[in-house]
Design a protein around this motif. Structure first.
Motif, PDB file in Angstrom:
ATOM      1  N   SER B  63       0.827  -1.206   0.000  1.00 56.89           N
ATOM      2  CA  SER B  63       0.000   0.000   0.000  1.00 56.89           C
ATOM      3  C   SER B  63       0.862   1.257   0.000  1.00 56.89           C
ATOM      4  O   SER B  63       0.532   2.243  -0.663  1.00 56.89           O
ATOM      5  N   SER B  64       1.944   1.239   0.750  1.00 56.20           N
ATOM      6  CA  SER B  64       2.822   2.403   0.833  1.00 56.20           C
ATOM      7  C   SER B  64       3.449   2.704  -0.525  1.00 56.20           C
ATOM      8  O   SER B  64       3.459   3.851  -0.982  1.00 56.20           O
ATOM      9  N   GLU B  66       2.242   1.689  -3.410  1.00 52.43           N
ATOM     10  CA  GLU B  66       1.160   2.020  -4.334  1.00 52.43           C
ATOM     11  C   GLU B  66       0.776   3.491  -4.201  1.00 52.43           C
ATOM     12  O   GLU B  66       0.610   4.197  -5.195  1.00 52.43           O
ATOM     13  N   LEU B  67       0.655   3.943  -2.955  1.00 51.42           N
ATOM     14  CA  LEU B  67       0.289   5.339  -2.727  1.00 51.42           C
ATOM     15  C   LEU B  67       1.392   6.269  -3.209  1.00 51.42           C
ATOM     16  O   LEU B  67       1.123   7.305  -3.844  1.00 51.42           O
ATOM     17  N   VAL B 310       5.781   5.098   9.465  1.00 54.65           N
ATOM     18  CA  VAL B 310       4.848   4.811   8.369  1.00 54.65           C
ATOM     19  C   VAL B 310       4.676   6.028   7.469  1.00 54.65           C
ATOM     20  O   VAL B 310       4.677   5.919   6.239  1.00 54.65           O
ATOM     21  N   THR B 311       4.536   7.190   8.094  1.00 54.80           N
ATOM     22  CA  THR B 311       4.380   8.424   7.310  1.00 54.80           C
ATOM     23  C   THR B 311       5.633   8.694   6.469  1.00 54.80           C
ATOM     24  O   THR B 311       5.540   9.026   5.287  1.00 54.80           O
ATOM     25  N   VAL B 314       5.966   6.792   2.971  1.00 61.36           N
ATOM     26  CA  VAL B 314       5.401   7.271   1.712  1.00 61.36           C
ATOM     27  C   VAL B 314       6.343   8.285   1.057  1.00 61.36           C
ATOM     28  O   VAL B 314       6.632   8.207  -0.139  1.00 61.36           O
TER      29      VAL B 314
END
Lengths: 331, 331, 331
Positions: B63-64, B66-67, B310-311, B314
């Motif tokens: 997801s990371s 992909e974003l 996590v932030t 991205v």
């Protein structure tokens, strides 16, 4: 671009006209040019919804359609069979109608049963929905976009600037393997004989019944021949297309062993000496290395067209989505 | 922005130069600024295709990436292992080559076997494809983007405006847990010692063999220390990084029980008193609450950097995709 | 458009005000107009991230939300339960916090347990994250967007140009089937009685316990009635909503057989003669044809509103995402 296009659904190639093939080749050719640019997108289908209904698992075909749709700026919905309403007892037609009601403009459908795409198309027409159905493989019946990308690959090879049907006139093309279970072979028989090529089918008798001789469309210029031995089939061939061998055929006693299959029907460098000097080999993928084709041959960029087939696939699927998607806009 | 970047594949951090780390930190910092805007997208990779080949299931990392790709305006293809051609006998290299032929520009690859990313990168180079490979975790080998987001998180904490390598010079960082099976630990050893931090590895002897002492890169300013007891490892530490404990290690008799692991190596408020007063705790996630770290500590925003990691992920992944993606454009 | 909107989370309809219903109906109506254009997209949520956390498998609801988000130009992340960190022992709250840290603006959540959406919303508020939670079905508790799309469908039927709450004042609406396990029924009870409609619940005693009589909100103008026989419930009804029958109820001995259920509670053309002349039938889907409703009735476009419900779903979900998404921007 191709403003004369009138066909709404792409279900089978059995009744395609020469003009339709030419439109497709031309349109794919112009998209191939788009794909060579740095920014590979066009806004042709912006705001339209392409829904992939893949009841049978597939990676390459679904990804190819998904990328084609995204490059036309469409929104894509993917129906995942695992987590679906089907496990809840919903019929396939009801699933399709649900996605229709959400706003789907084009359905790309794969199903393990022949005829499902036709049934959905009939229902969509009955409802006067105006949506299009694109058959991405239905059972052992047809796989039109695969045959069209094969056609496009061959025509581009013969004239990169101006791929057209007549280039294949009089060519000899062998299709090798499990013809019986192959939707790829069925669709290719229509397109290649329509282009005037002679198609030589070859495979073990259990996988190539005599009844295939009757498949030919008598109005097509190309002819259909059946062989159970490889050598006469590929003798002087311009192109050899090997088909994927499903391993489950063995458990059904239709084949003795992979090794024996390779010995009798596997494409090797040695065997290609029977063909024309510049023969090329095609395979729809995924390949069982060393079974349908020897591993070194598969990786030889001079002989193998496998990568070009995949690349052609995106351009051809963009062309198909574009032709049926803009048709709707004009109605 | 970072026009001196020359590295095409991100496979391992073992040989990264200080200049490369600085470029990455700077580029991630500028993307962090983009992410604070209302419209968080930039057109940098418009029309490019990022394909996630995740042979091992993953939610957060996929997801990371992909974003990150979407925010650079790339098109994203996700390869789903469950419904894949692999079940049909295709090799991993052939799967990658298929996606290459469709038009992939960057592959993000996760696989349970070390070396798979290298093998694919070698093949892509041999084919002169020009595409880039980004290792998103290969077996127990490396997980470069995780170590880079850890580095970015720590440097931003020390100087939010200007995160740079020298900020970590002389810091003591403890990495706690299952070092043996951890690709996160391996990548972090390279990046943290390159920044001049001293890295103290600690875990049970079954999960931290002596041979790890030899991992250090002698040209790096930071040093590597091994401990089997927690206390000396975290004594006066500036940062404590706990690793995820795979529950399947227990069935392999490498660990007695989760409870005993927590008693000996779990990070608690009490134990952090041994560290520097403003010590922070990191964890790559997902966390087994009450095993690697006590539940209250994990939720304490003063101590835990887990959300910031996590932030940062991205922004760091946008930076990696940007650096290798625009490199291709310049070639 | 609807600048007075103040509700941040959509968890339950129990306390919605008439003004909120009217805002929703108006906003959905304007999006329905957008969906009739050729280019069906608006840039309202550009750069925002909508994350679908579907812990329970679902095709139609997830696709509907995904399409709604894409048509508002948001980026969509899909959390796939199968390949998730949950199998690695992570808690649901930690999963949500991970996606929060990645930059999620709106969560759309489905979970098999009632209350999970509330718990996540509470945690997000505690963290002062500013994100919104949209309940897409939590256990047997509520499914607000389904009830709102039912409401929108009915109001549009009564006044296509100006759908509003008062149109349902005094209407009789029967809800038939497994009330006990239905989150759809619970949410519809709130919205329909708020609109002033009288709601008649009917089902077998095992699936409709007496305690449902106490559900009514006394400030609502519409009233709630319970029946165990079908006939009085649908007598003179303006609308009949049948609920999906979960086949697993039979194994739990709550139902004798599908055939008997159909005989006693199935909606047929014959039975509809008891209702108002222009009665319409609704069903949240997926339908078990011949169980909840006879197959011919389901396909009758004069009687069945099932397709309109699905179409309304996209407009209503666009409206919900828009209202809570632009709220955030204004804060």
């Amino acid at each position: 671009m191709a403003s004369t296009w009138t066909r709404q659904h792409i279900l089978s190639l059995a009744d395609w006209t020469a003009a339709e093939y030419e439109s497709l080749l031309q349109t794919a050719s112009s998209f191939r040019e788009v794909l060579s640019r740095r920014t590979k997108k066009v806004p042709a289908l912006q705001g339209q919804v392409v829904t992939n209904l893949f009841f049978e698992p597939s990676t390459r075909t679904r990804s190819s359609f998904e990328l084609a749709a995204k490059r036309l700026s469409a929104d894509v919905l993917n129906f995942a069979p695992g987590s679906s309403s089907l496990t809840k007892g919903e019929t396939i037609l009801d699933t399709a109608k649900t996605y229709l009601a959400m706003g789907t403009d084009i359905f790309v459908i794969r199903h393990q049963q022949a005829g499902v795409c036709h049934a959905i198309a009939d229902e969509m027409d009955r409802l006067q929905s105006g949506v299009s159905i694109l058959n991405a493989g239905d059972g052992q019946h047809e796989h039109p976009s695969q045959a069209l990308l094969d056609l496009f690959t061959l025509c581009c090879l013969l004239d990169d600037e101006n791929p057209r049907l007549e280039l294949l006139q009089g060519k000899k093309i062998a299709i090798v393997g499990d013809i019986l279970h192959s939707r790829v072979a069925r669709s290719n028989i229509w397109s290649l004989t329509a282009a005037g090529a002679d198609v030589h089918l070859v495979g073990p008798p259990t996988l190539l019944p005599q009844l295939f001789a009757g498949l030919a469309n008598s109005s097509h210029r190309g002819q259909l021949f059946l062989h159970w031995k490889l050598e006469p089939a590929i003798q002087d061939a311009d192109f050899v297309m090997t088909l994927r061998l499903q391993r489950e055929r063995m458990t059904n006693h239709l084949l003795p062993s992979l090794r024996e299959y390779h010995l009798r029907y596997g494409i090797t460098r040695e065997r290609l000496k029977l063909c024309q000097p510049f023969v090329k080999v095609l395979h729809p993928g995924p390949v069982n290395r060393g079974v349908e084709i020897s591993s070194d041959l598969m990786d030889d960029p001079v002989v193998s067209l496998i990568s070009q087939q995949v690349t052609s696939g995106v351009a051809v699927r963009m062309a198909l989505l574009y032709l049926i998607g803009t048709l709707k806009a004009e109605v």
